[in-house]
Design an enzyme around this catalytic site. Structure first.
Site, PDB file in Angstrom:
ATOM      1  N   GLU A   1      14.376  77.472 103.009  1.00 19.66           N
ATOM      2  CA  GLU A   1      14.223  76.657 104.218  1.00 19.66           C
ATOM      3  C   GLU A   1      12.879  75.962 104.087  1.00 19.66           C
ATOM      4  O   GLU A   1      11.841  76.616 104.159  1.00 19.66           O
ATOM      5  CB  GLU A   1      14.248  77.539 105.471  1.00 19.66           C
TER       6      GLU A   1
ATOM      7  N   LYS B   1       6.711  89.607 102.634  1.00 18.32           N
ATOM      8  CA  LYS B   1       5.358  89.094 102.351  1.00 18.32           C
ATOM      9  C   LYS B   1       5.094  88.007 103.384  1.00 18.32           C
ATOM     10  O   LYS B   1       5.529  86.871 103.245  1.00 18.32           O
ATOM     11  CB  LYS B   1       5.327  88.515 100.936  1.00 18.32           C
TER      12      LYS B   1
ATOM     13  N   GLU C   1       5.261  65.043 105.573  1.00 18.24           N
ATOM     14  CA  GLU C   1       5.226  66.029 106.659  1.00 18.24           C
ATOM     15  C   GLU C   1       3.763  66.307 107.030  1.00 18.24           C
ATOM     16  O   GLU C   1       2.962  66.667 106.169  1.00 18.24           O
ATOM     17  CB  GLU C   1       5.895  67.329 106.209  1.00 18.24           C
TER      18      GLU C   1
ATOM     19  N   CYS D   1       9.091  73.088 111.909  1.00 16.31           N
ATOM     20  CA  CYS D   1       9.783  72.490 110.762  1.00 16.31           C
ATOM     21  C   CYS D   1      10.754  71.403 111.213  1.00 16.31           C
ATOM     22  O   CYS D   1      10.955  70.420 110.511  1.00 16.31           O
ATOM     23  CB  CYS D   1      10.506  73.556 109.955  1.00 16.31           C
TER      24      CYS D   1
HETATM   25  P1  NAD Z   1       3.667  77.648 102.393  1.00 14.45           P
HETATM   26  O1  NAD Z   1       4.725  77.164 101.472  1.00 14.45           O
HETATM   27  O2  NAD Z   1       2.257  77.309 102.106  1.00 14.45           O
HETATM   28  O3  NAD Z   1       3.693  79.245 102.484  1.00 14.45           O
HETATM   29  C1  NAD Z   1       4.846  79.944 102.895  1.00 14.45           C
HETATM   30  C2  NAD Z   1       4.798  81.338 102.304  1.00 14.45           C
HETATM   31  O4  NAD Z   1       4.908  81.249 100.887  1.00 14.45           O
HETATM   32  C3  NAD Z   1       3.501  82.103 102.577  1.00 14.45           C
HETATM   33  O5  NAD Z   1       3.805  83.455 102.829  1.00 14.45           O
HETATM   34  C4  NAD Z   1       2.750  81.947 101.267  1.00 14.45           C
HETATM   35  O6  NAD Z   1       1.828  82.982 101.032  1.00 14.45           O
HETATM   36  C5  NAD Z   1       3.889  82.012 100.267  1.00 14.45           C
HETATM   37  N1  NAD Z   1       3.610  81.411  98.959  1.00 14.45           N
HETATM   38  C6  NAD Z   1       2.768  80.399  98.661  1.00 14.45           C
HETATM   39  N2  NAD Z   1       2.785  80.143  97.333  1.00 14.45           N
HETATM   40  C7  NAD Z   1       3.665  81.017  96.786  1.00 14.45           C
HETATM   41  C8  NAD Z   1       4.121  81.256  95.448  1.00 14.45           C
HETATM   42  N3  NAD Z   1       3.666  80.543  94.415  1.00 14.45           N
HETATM   43  N4  NAD Z   1       5.023  82.234  95.231  1.00 14.45           N
HETATM   44  C9  NAD Z   1       5.504  82.956  96.277  1.00 14.45           C
HETATM   45  N5  NAD Z   1       5.103  82.788  97.558  1.00 14.45           N
HETATM   46  C10 NAD Z   1       4.195  81.825  97.805  1.00 14.45           C
HETATM   47  O7  NAD Z   1       4.105  77.163 103.837  1.00 14.45           O
HETATM   48  P2  NAD Z   1       3.275  77.293 105.196  1.00 14.45           P
HETATM   49  O8  NAD Z   1       2.164  76.305 105.149  1.00 14.45           O
HETATM   50  O9  NAD Z   1       2.989  78.728 105.458  1.00 14.45           O
HETATM   51  O10 NAD Z   1       4.368  76.844 106.274  1.00 14.45           O
HETATM   52  C11 NAD Z   1       4.577  75.529 106.678  1.00 14.45           C
HETATM   53  C12 NAD Z   1       5.789  74.938 105.981  1.00 14.45           C
HETATM   54  O11 NAD Z   1       6.943  75.719 106.261  1.00 14.45           O
HETATM   55  C13 NAD Z   1       6.128  73.533 106.448  1.00 14.45           C
HETATM   56  O12 NAD Z   1       6.440  72.736 105.349  1.00 14.45           O
HETATM   57  C14 NAD Z   1       7.355  73.729 107.326  1.00 14.45           C
HETATM   58  O13 NAD Z   1       8.204  72.621 107.457  1.00 14.45           O
HETATM   59  C15 NAD Z   1       8.023  74.860 106.625  1.00 14.45           C
HETATM   60  N6  NAD Z   1       8.959  75.540 107.504  1.00 14.45           N
HETATM   61  C16 NAD Z   1      10.298  75.360 107.308  1.00 14.45           C
HETATM   62  C17 NAD Z   1      11.219  75.961 108.143  1.00 14.45           C
HETATM   63  C18 NAD Z   1      12.704  75.765 107.936  1.00 14.45           C
HETATM   64  O14 NAD Z   1      13.455  76.541 108.474  1.00 14.45           O
HETATM   65  N7  NAD Z   1      13.140  74.779 107.170  1.00 14.45           N
HETATM   66  C19 NAD Z   1      10.778  76.766 109.203  1.00 14.45           C
HETATM   67  C20 NAD Z   1       9.400  76.922 109.394  1.00 14.45           C
HETATM   68  C21 NAD Z   1       8.503  76.312 108.528  1.00 14.45           C
END
Ligand code: NAD
Length: 498
Positions: free
Chosen positions: A258, A183, A390, A292
């Protein structure tokens, strides 16, 4: 300002389930924007629980009845390498699409495409080289580990480097023999649809890879709660990770998380200052700051603070912001107007919480896209929200320190613990400091360059579990212990005394 629009953009992005491109069962779609102009350029199928059911059923069938989980490692190796070849062969096209969909500068998107290919080669090699434990208890028992794939894995990914992050989960999951439902993030569905053709041509059987587009609260939520999905590998925000953790609990699913970061870069007075400035600029402004592991808090020893700030701000003001398809561009537009609004609200907040020395709003001469000038706040106190939270954009805060102990306390003074970067030429201090930092990964005199064998993951609010190398394969595998007697079995003889 003119923008490059790739040829052959899809009119409609569909799901891929059981070897076929399909629409949502209820026909629902959502708009997909390019951050270059914020105009809608296509529609994507919006998955509901019914579409997730369909995809999970296909993945379960492919797992229970298909060849993939039982295939010998060398055969999977061949297919995984064909996938890597295909990704490499179209790296320029991939980068072009990724740049259009995310706003990542093209030179950086190209690096991400190559890294995606490398992930497949790496995990292919790992499964053919893999050994498992065997223990012999002389004369009594032989015990060995029988490794097998767990089952259907749900992979949920963010928008910041979509294709690369998808490969990071797809490669070990498929290498281990799992079947998957991916997804991808709703802001950036374009490149994910390329996987379908790549996998089909490489010989991945139908049902092994399934893709459902859609929103987190609907498609993502249904995937997390589906009883036939045994594992969830998630990358995204910490708060989303917490929701997923709670939703997965009733099913006792395996979770790899992550999450977010607010990583410190600590620059001591004895550091190679030129190298530290190059690295700390790249560390927060590459990938448009949507990284991230961004070093978004820079802590600088007071004796070099003024010089560091002056030189850093001058360079930040010279960063080339513009059309991400231009090879000279260093910072492109942020992914989506919603995210732009969030980053801009922190920029405004920072004007009260710190002293602005570079950026602070939209740069001049850019078009309608989500452009933010590289922004530097200095003299930021550790209780400021821009120090603690962040931002995930091209915004950095700089804070002075006087002693090693103060630097360590500042480094650890946030809820996150993903990465840390240290600049010093004192070896003893470097190691001692690295060990004291609450971070899953530390780079000494280096920026974020990571060998694929090393652990990747955060501590505290930055994640749960570590990926990287064998750790990723372990996540997608059961390790069943098999015990065999090598001689007579000595069992207490219950019921034999009378
Ligand atoms: P997000 O949490 O908004 O979304 C990530 C994914 O989760 C998307 O596909 C979204 O549709 C899905 N999602 C959202 N709500 C959900 C739910 N209730 N149930 C299941 N899935 C759900 O994150 P984002 O804004 O897309 O990405 C940015 C974030 O990702 C930042 O916080 C960044 O630090 C983090 N990130 C972490 C790493 C790492 O390796 N630690 C790497 C890249 C990004």
């Amino acid at each position: 300002m003119t923008h490059h629009t790739p040829d052959g953009l899809p009119e409609h992005i569909r799901h891929f389930i059981d070897g076929e491109f399909v629409d949502s069962l209820d026909g629902a779609t959502f708009d997909v924007l390019t951050p270059l102009t914020n105009e809608t350029y296509t529609q994507a199928a919006s998955g509901s629980a019914a579409d997730i059911d369909r995809a999970v059923a296909a993945a379960k069938r492919a797992f229970d009845e298909g060849p993939w989980p039982k295939m010998v490692a060398r055969d999977r190796w061949r297919i995984l390498n064909k996938i890597a070849d295909a990704v490499e062969a179209q790296d320029a096209r991939l980068a072009e699409l990724e740049t259009f969909d995310t706003g990542l500068p093209i030179s950086q998107a190209l690096g991400q495409a190559r890294r995606a290919a490398e992930n497949f080669r790496f995990f292919a090699d790992l499964i053919v080289a893999q050994t498992d434990d065997t223990f012999r208890v002389p004369g009594k028992q032989l015990n060995y580990v029988h490794r097998k794939p767990v089952g259907v894995a749900g992979l949920i990914t963010p928008w910041n480097t979509p294709f690369m992050l998808e490969s990071w989960k797809l490669a070990p999951a498929l290498a281990a023999g799992c079947t998957v439902v991916l997804k991808p993030a709703e802001f950036t569905p374009l490149s994910a649809s390329l996987w379908a053709e790549i996998f089909r041509e490489a010989g991945v059987p139908d049902g092994v890879f399934n893709l459902v587009n859609g929103f987190g609260e609907t498609a993502g939520d249904a995937l997390v709660k589906h009883p036939d999905v045994r594992l969830i590998s998630f990358t995204g925000e910490t708060t989303t990770g917490q929701t997923i953790f709670a939703n997965a609990a009733p099913h006792l699913k395996g979770l790899s998380m992550e999450l977010g970061g607010k990583s410190p870069a600590i620059v001591f007075a004895d550091a190679d200052l030129d190298a530290a400035i190059d690295s700390t600029l790249f560390g927060v402004f590459s990938l448009n700051g949507e990284r991230c592991t961004a070093g978004s808090r820079i802590l600088v020893e007071r004796s070099i603070y003024d010089e560091f700030v002056e030189r850093y701000a001058a360079r930040a003001r010279s960063i080339v912001v513009g059309d991400p398809h231009d090879k000279k561009t260093e910072v492109g537009p942020l992914v989506h107007p919603e995210h732009y609004a969030k980053v801009m609200s922190y920029v405004e907040l920072g004007k009260d919480e710190g002293r602005l020395v570079a950026g602070g709003g939209r740069p001049d001469g850019v078009g309608a896209g989500n452009y933010v000038a590289p922004t530097v706040f200095v003299d930021v106190a550790p209780d400021a929200r821009i120090f603690q939270e962040e931002i995930f954009g091209p915004v950095v805060c700089i804070t002075p320190f006087d002693t090693d102990a103060e630097a360590l306390a500042l480094a650890n003074a946030v809820k996150y613990g993903l990465a840390a970067y240290l600049w010093t030429t004192d070896l003893e201090r470097a190691h001692e400091f690295a060990h004291g930092i609450e971070a899953g990964m530390v780079w000494l005199n280096s920026h974020n360059v990571r060998d694929l064998r090393t652990p990747f993951g955060g501590v505290k609010a930055s994640g749960l579990g570590q990926e990287g190398g064998y750790r990723s394969l372990d996540f997608y595998s059961e390790q069943q212990a098999v015990h065999i007697s090598l001689g007579p079995v000595h069992t207490p003889r219950f019921g034999a005394s009378v």
